[in-house]
Design a protein around this motif. Structure first.
Motif, PDB file in Angstrom:
ATOM      1  N   LEU A 206       5.260   4.945  11.283  1.00 48.69           N
ATOM      2  CA  LEU A 206       5.349   4.534   9.890  1.00 48.69           C
ATOM      3  C   LEU A 206       4.255   3.526   9.626  1.00 48.69           C
ATOM      4  O   LEU A 206       4.020   2.621  10.440  1.00 48.69           O
ATOM      5  N   GLU A 207       3.608   3.666   8.474  1.00 51.09           N
ATOM      6  CA  GLU A 207       2.493   2.787   8.125  1.00 51.09           C
ATOM      7  C   GLU A 207       2.741   2.163   6.755  1.00 51.09           C
ATOM      8  O   GLU A 207       2.985   2.872   5.775  1.00 51.09           O
ATOM      9  N   LEU A 208       2.697   0.831   6.716  1.00 43.15           N
ATOM     10  CA  LEU A 208       2.933   0.074   5.493  1.00 43.15           C
ATOM     11  C   LEU A 208       1.627  -0.386   4.881  1.00 43.15           C
ATOM     12  O   LEU A 208       0.726  -0.858   5.582  1.00 43.15           O
ATOM     13  N   GLU A 209       1.537  -0.259   3.568  1.00 44.09           N
ATOM     14  CA  GLU A 209       0.469  -0.883   2.811  1.00 44.09           C
ATOM     15  C   GLU A 209       1.117  -1.913   1.901  1.00 44.09           C
ATOM     16  O   GLU A 209       1.968  -1.573   1.090  1.00 44.09           O
ATOM     17  N   PRO A 210       0.772  -3.202   2.050  1.00 43.85           N
ATOM     18  CA  PRO A 210       1.460  -4.248   1.292  1.00 43.85           C
ATOM     19  C   PRO A 210       1.172  -4.160  -0.194  1.00 43.85           C
ATOM     20  O   PRO A 210       0.185  -3.582  -0.640  1.00 43.85           O
ATOM     21  N   GLY A 211       2.061  -4.754  -0.954  1.00 42.35           N
ATOM     22  CA  GLY A 211       1.920  -4.771  -2.403  1.00 42.35           C
ATOM     23  C   GLY A 211       3.253  -5.005  -3.061  1.00 42.35           C
ATOM     24  O   GLY A 211       4.261  -5.261  -2.405  1.00 42.35           O
ATOM     25  N   SER A 212       3.292  -4.945  -4.386  1.00 42.17           N
ATOM     26  CA  SER A 212       4.538  -5.141  -5.143  1.00 42.17           C
ATOM     27  C   SER A 212       4.724  -3.978  -6.120  1.00 42.17           C
ATOM     28  O   SER A 212       4.263  -4.043  -7.265  1.00 42.17           O
ATOM     29  N   PRO A 213       5.378  -2.883  -5.752  1.00 43.85           N
ATOM     30  CA  PRO A 213       5.954  -2.690  -4.422  1.00 43.85           C
ATOM     31  C   PRO A 213       4.904  -2.265  -3.404  1.00 43.85           C
ATOM     32  O   PRO A 213       3.773  -1.920  -3.767  1.00 43.85           O
TER      33      PRO A 213
END
Length: 286
Positions: free
Chosen positions: A38-45
């Motif tokens: 699983l790969e996350l890219e930060p942000g809102s959302p």
């Protein structure tokens, strides 16, 4: 030094930043090999994307690379996307992993068999741990009981693909107490292996052994698939002999993940009289 609080998502440090967790295993007796990421890219959302590879009898039965989807409160305590779920049971000690797809299912429990091996190369940081893996793989009407070695890798950062030709990560699980991780990033204008930025560490299950100089060679076939690999590991400048490993690909697949071409393969490794399996990722621009 890697601490339990680093099991949480890492903060962004610029364009292209991502935070990923991978679980890989290889059961040679059952002839089942798998990778979940699983790969996350930060942000809102933020956004999360999933990768899954599952091989049985050396043939791919699941090849999954999902598009990114929104996630409001990302946490590695448990995160799920596109049928891939990863969970922290006890930081740096125990985890669960699941795969639910029409092609195959996995139910895995992992326990650490080594301290964290640190990774730092070409804008990437993180750590890997040798793991004992138990669980089941359901492929069609067949249920395979799994009991083998594998790894869990938590990695974050950003590779500048305008200046990078390729990035490689190689691991070998040689025994329940011995493993290694090597990460290498090659600049775009490099002519050979000697200018790669390389990070390499070994473990004997209790301690971590740093490698002063690591040299990697990989061989691919005419379609760009990984076939063989060699490692030469010098623990210090005054070492008389290096540790040498040779490996041959067991199974693998090529796909696009996050806009980058990924060649992922499982290897049979040899180091002296020791023999084990492991995993290799090779990433490059399409």
């Amino acid at each position: 030094m890697i601490e339990p609080d680093q099991e949480t998502p890492r903060g962004s440090s610029g364009a292209g930043f991502s935070d990923s967790v991978s679980v890989a295993f290889g059961d040679a007796d059952a002839d089942v090999f798998g990778l979940l990421r699983l790969e996350l890219e930060p942000g809102s959302p933020g956004e999360v994307s999933a990768l899954a590879l599952l091989f049985a009898d050396r043939e791919p039965v699941v090849t999954l690379a999902s598009e990114a989807s929104p996630v409001v409160e990302p946490a590695w305590t448990r995160l799920e996307a596109a049928g891939v779920a990863l969970e922290v049971v006890e930081p740096l000690a125990a985890w669960r992993a699941q795969l639910t797809t029409p092609g195959g299912q996995l139910e895995l429990e992992l326990s650490s068999a080594s301290p964290p091996l640190e990774i730092s190369a070409g804008g990437l940081d993180g750590y890997a741990q040798l793991c004992r893996v138990r669980g089941t793989a359901t492929i069609g009407s067949s249920v395979h009981q799994l009991e083998c070695l594998g790894e869990r890798v938590h990695c974050w950062g950003a590779i500048d693909w305008d200046r990078t030709r390729l990035a490689r990560t190689l691991s070998a699980w040689l025994s329940p107490k011995q493993a290694l991780i090597v990460a290498a990033v090659r600049p775009e204008k490099a002519r050979g292996h000697d200018v790669e930025e390389i990070s390499a560490q070994l473990t004997d299950g209790e301690s971590v052994i740093g490698i002063e100089d690591a040299r990697i060679s990989t061989t691919q076939d005419g379609e760009g698939r990984l076939r063989r690999a060699g490692l030469e590991l010098w623990e210090s400048d005054d070492a008389v002999y290096p540790r040498r490993l040779g490996g041959e690909a067991i199974c693998g697949s090529t796909l696009i993940f996050g806009g980058i071409e990924l060649e992922s393969a499982f290897f049979e490794w040899h180091m002296g009289e020791q023999q084990g399996v492991g995993h290799c990722d090779l990433r490059r621009r399409p």
